[in-house]
Design a protein around this motif. Structure first.
Motif, PDB file in Angstrom:
ATOM      1  N   GLU A 268       0.823  -1.209   0.000  1.00 48.35           N
ATOM      2  CA  GLU A 268       0.000   0.000   0.000  1.00 48.35           C
ATOM      3  C   GLU A 268       0.854   1.254   0.000  1.00 48.35           C
ATOM      4  OE1 GLU A 268      -2.762  -0.136   3.198  1.00 48.35           O
ATOM      5  OE2 GLU A 268      -3.969  -1.746   2.293  1.00 48.35           O
ATOM      6  N   PHE A 269       0.432   2.208  -0.820  1.00 50.43           N
ATOM      7  CA  PHE A 269       1.006   3.549  -0.874  1.00 50.43           C
ATOM      8  C   PHE A 269      -0.089   4.507  -0.400  1.00 50.43           C
ATOM      9  CE2 PHE A 269       3.584   1.067  -3.614  1.00 50.43           C
ATOM     10  CZ  PHE A 269       4.825   1.683  -3.733  1.00 50.43           C
ATOM     11  N   GLU A 270       0.178   5.242   0.661  1.00 47.40           N
ATOM     12  CA  GLU A 270      -0.828   6.136   1.238  1.00 47.40           C
ATOM     13  C   GLU A 270      -0.905   7.435   0.445  1.00 47.40           C
ATOM     14  OE1 GLU A 270       0.264   6.703   5.278  1.00 47.40           O
ATOM     15  OE2 GLU A 270      -0.459   4.725   5.928  1.00 47.40           O
ATOM     16  N   VAL A 271      -2.136   7.888   0.208  1.00 47.85           N
ATOM     17  CA  VAL A 271      -2.380   9.196  -0.406  1.00 47.85           C
ATOM     18  C   VAL A 271      -2.698  10.162   0.725  1.00 47.85           C
ATOM     19  CG1 VAL A 271      -3.784  10.520  -2.014  1.00 47.85           C
ATOM     20  CG2 VAL A 271      -3.219   8.123  -2.516  1.00 47.85           C
ATOM     21  N   LEU A 272      -1.901  11.214   0.845  1.00 47.79           N
ATOM     22  CA  LEU A 272      -1.995  12.144   1.963  1.00 47.79           C
ATOM     23  C   LEU A 272      -2.327  13.537   1.478  1.00 47.79           C
ATOM     24  CD1 LEU A 272       1.306  11.020   3.749  1.00 47.79           C
ATOM     25  CD2 LEU A 272      -0.995  10.111   4.141  1.00 47.79           C
ATOM     26  N   SER A 273      -3.048  14.278   2.322  1.00 51.07           N
ATOM     27  CA  SER A 273      -3.268  15.692   2.046  1.00 51.07           C
ATOM     28  C   SER A 273      -1.992  16.463   2.378  1.00 51.07           C
ATOM     29  CB  SER A 273      -4.448  16.215   2.873  1.00 51.07           C
ATOM     30  OG  SER A 273      -4.162  16.125   4.256  1.00 51.07           O
ATOM     31  N   THR A 274      -1.984  17.739   2.084  1.00 48.40           N
ATOM     32  CA  THR A 274      -0.786  18.539   2.318  1.00 48.40           C
ATOM     33  C   THR A 274      -0.475  18.697   3.810  1.00 48.40           C
ATOM     34  OG1 THR A 274      -2.167  20.518   2.128  1.00 48.40           O
ATOM     35  CG2 THR A 274      -0.977  19.804   0.157  1.00 48.40           C
ATOM     36  N   ASN A 275      -1.481  18.473   4.676  1.00 47.26           N
ATOM     37  CA  ASN A 275      -1.224  18.546   6.122  1.00 47.26           C
ATOM     38  C   ASN A 275      -0.930  17.188   6.741  1.00 47.26           C
ATOM     39  OD1 ASN A 275      -3.703  17.341   6.089  1.00 47.26           O
ATOM     40  ND2 ASN A 275      -4.810  19.035   7.067  1.00 47.26           N
ATOM     41  N   GLY A 276      -0.831  16.129   5.905  1.00 50.03           N
ATOM     42  CA  GLY A 276      -0.425  14.824   6.391  1.00 50.03           C
ATOM     43  C   GLY A 276      -1.540  13.855   6.685  1.00 50.03           C
ATOM     44  N   ALA A 277      -2.798  14.237   6.523  1.00 48.06           N
ATOM     45  CA  ALA A 277      -3.920  13.337   6.790  1.00 48.06           C
ATOM     46  C   ALA A 277      -4.131  12.396   5.600  1.00 48.06           C
ATOM     47  CB  ALA A 277      -5.187  14.132   7.062  1.00 48.06           C
ATOM     48  N   VAL A 279      -6.070  10.461   2.895  1.00 46.86           N
ATOM     49  CA  VAL A 279      -7.337  10.642   2.200  1.00 46.86           C
ATOM     50  C   VAL A 279      -7.599   9.533   1.191  1.00 46.86           C
ATOM     51  CG1 VAL A 279      -7.315  13.143   2.517  1.00 46.86           C
ATOM     52  CG2 VAL A 279      -6.256  12.155   0.478  1.00 46.86           C
ATOM     53  N   GLY A 280      -6.669   8.629   1.011  1.00 43.19           N
ATOM     54  CA  GLY A 280      -6.852   7.533   0.061  1.00 43.19           C
ATOM     55  C   GLY A 280      -5.619   6.648   0.041  1.00 43.19           C
ATOM     56  N   LYS A 281      -5.569   5.734  -0.910  1.00 46.10           N
ATOM     57  CA  LYS A 281      -4.407   4.856  -1.025  1.00 46.10           C
ATOM     58  C   LYS A 281      -4.348   4.235  -2.413  1.00 46.10           C
ATOM     59  CE  LYS A 281      -6.669   0.692   0.799  1.00 46.10           C
ATOM     60  NZ  LYS A 281      -6.628  -0.367   1.822  1.00 46.10           N
ATOM     61  N   ILE A 282      -3.150   3.854  -2.792  1.00 46.94           N
ATOM     62  CA  ILE A 282      -2.896   3.065  -3.999  1.00 46.94           C
ATOM     63  C   ILE A 282      -2.314   1.744  -3.531  1.00 46.94           C
ATOM     64  CG2 ILE A 282      -1.569   2.909  -6.134  1.00 46.94           C
ATOM     65  CD1 ILE A 282      -1.541   5.960  -6.247  1.00 46.94           C
ATOM     66  N   SER A 283      -2.925   0.653  -3.893  1.00 47.32           N
ATOM     67  CA  SER A 283      -2.484  -0.646  -3.387  1.00 47.32           C
ATOM     68  C   SER A 283      -2.212  -1.593  -4.542  1.00 47.32           C
ATOM     69  CB  SER A 283      -3.533  -1.242  -2.447  1.00 47.32           C
ATOM     70  OG  SER A 283      -4.771  -1.396  -3.095  1.00 47.32           O
TER      71      SER A 283
END
Length: 342
Positions: A268-277, A279-283
């Motif tokens: 899994e590769f985490e999709v993060l907002s600019t503040n680090g939260a 918001v999704g993922k690429i798996s």
């Protein structure tokens, strides 16, 4: 014990100063109830006899001044709890209702959403999607001989309906000499064979030893109109990427794991907002022992917020293909995974 004398009972409250004797009943006369307007018994009724059917409303009843009409709480001609449809907020189309779907085209394709303003043609599908499944086609020639062929993919929604299909556009010498690091153009086409998205990856390095020449990808929709970029960020331990808009502003980040070996599990590769939260993922999904050992036909999944701009969704799809070539594409059926970014 002697009781105190009580005041005489007053049937009405004393008159207040400033009482408006306007519309309505007049104040009581003589300290009692006003005389009844009814005639003595046996003398008949003061009201006219009833007419057959529904007559006209009686005159003389006017609405009191100062009483506002009750506000309407529900949408007209809607059942209880129906109201107005929910609003899908897409950047560039605020306040628009959810897209309308056409009849599904033959061949297991997803229906085409209609009435999407300010949306690049062909990306209307992405307004109604928060998850995509990307399946690479198995190439028998490549599986048995190791001869590198152009990759082909089918992109589906969670219902198994086809949304797009993708085809790599590269030369034979490029594939054989450069392997997984090759430059490529990826064409994304819809059910009518129209190219709606184009991904361009130039020939660059991916190792942390070359920080000035890291991976990048340009996303255009329609082809020739840039809508975003995917850029690799310098890192030693884990894969890091930036998702940028057409102006080069970072809108999302992607952070991968230290080890990208896909042994009996998802990567899994985490999709993060600019503040680090997150918001999704690429798996990268585990597709079975035989498929993993003898082919590089991988299965991927990507999810993102439903109300994300379709241009950013398309750029994330481009990041998925870049990740596939960087970490999961085999050269001559030989595994290329490695820990870190060395």
């Amino acid at each position: 014990m002697q009781q105190q004398p009580q005041a005489p009972y007053a049937p009405y409250a004393p008159q207040y100063q400033g009482y408006d004797q306007g519309a309505g009943y007049p104040p009581p006369q003589g300290g009692g109830y006003p005389p009844a307007p009814y005639p003595p018994p046996g003398t008949g009724s003061p009201y006219p006899p009833a007419q057959p059917g529904y007559g006209q409303p009686m005159q003389g009843y006017e609405q009191q001044q100062g009483y506002a009409q009750a506000p309407q709480m529900y949408a007209p001609n809607q059942p209880y709890g129906g109201g107005y449809p929910p609003v899908v907020v897409q950047p560039g189309m605020p306040g628009q209702p959810p897209p309308m779907m056409m009849q599904a085209p033959p061949g297991g394709w997803m229906p085409i959403p209609q009435g999407i303003p300010n949306c690049p043609p062909g990306l209307e599908y992405l307004t109604a999607i928060d998850q995509l499944l990307v399946h690479q086609k198995v190439e028998l020639l490549e599986a048995f001989t190791g001869f590198e062929t152009a990759n082909k993919y089918t992109i589906k929604n969670t219902l198994g309906q086809k949304v797009y299909w993708a085809a790599e556009d590269t030369g034979c010498c490029n594939r054989m000499c450069c392997g997984a690091a090759r430059a490529f153009d990826m064409k994304i086409m819809d059910t009518f064979q129209n190219e709606v998205l184009h991904f361009n990856r130039p020939l660059r390095c991916s190792s942390c030893w070359f920080p000035c020449c890291l991976q990048t990808m340009e996303v255009t929709a329609p082809p020739g109109n840039v809508i975003g970029y995917v850029e690799q960020d310098w890192s030693i331990l884990t894969p890091q990427f930036s998702i940028k808009d057409q102006n080069g502003q970072t809108v999302l980040k992607i952070s991968g794991p230290f080890c990208t070996f896909s042994i009996c599990g998802d990567v899994e590769f985490e999709v993060l907002s600019t503040n680090g939260a997150q918001v999704g993922k690429i798996s990268k999904q585990w597709s079975g022992l035989g498929r993993e050992l003898f082919t590089d036909a991988d299965h991927f999944g990507i999810n993102f917020p439903m109300d994300l701009d379709v241009r950013v969704k398309a750029t994330l799809l481009g990041a998925l293909f870049l990740i596939d070539y960087m970490f999961f594409e085999k050269t001559g059926n030989k595994e290329q995974d490695r820990p870190g970014m060395f």
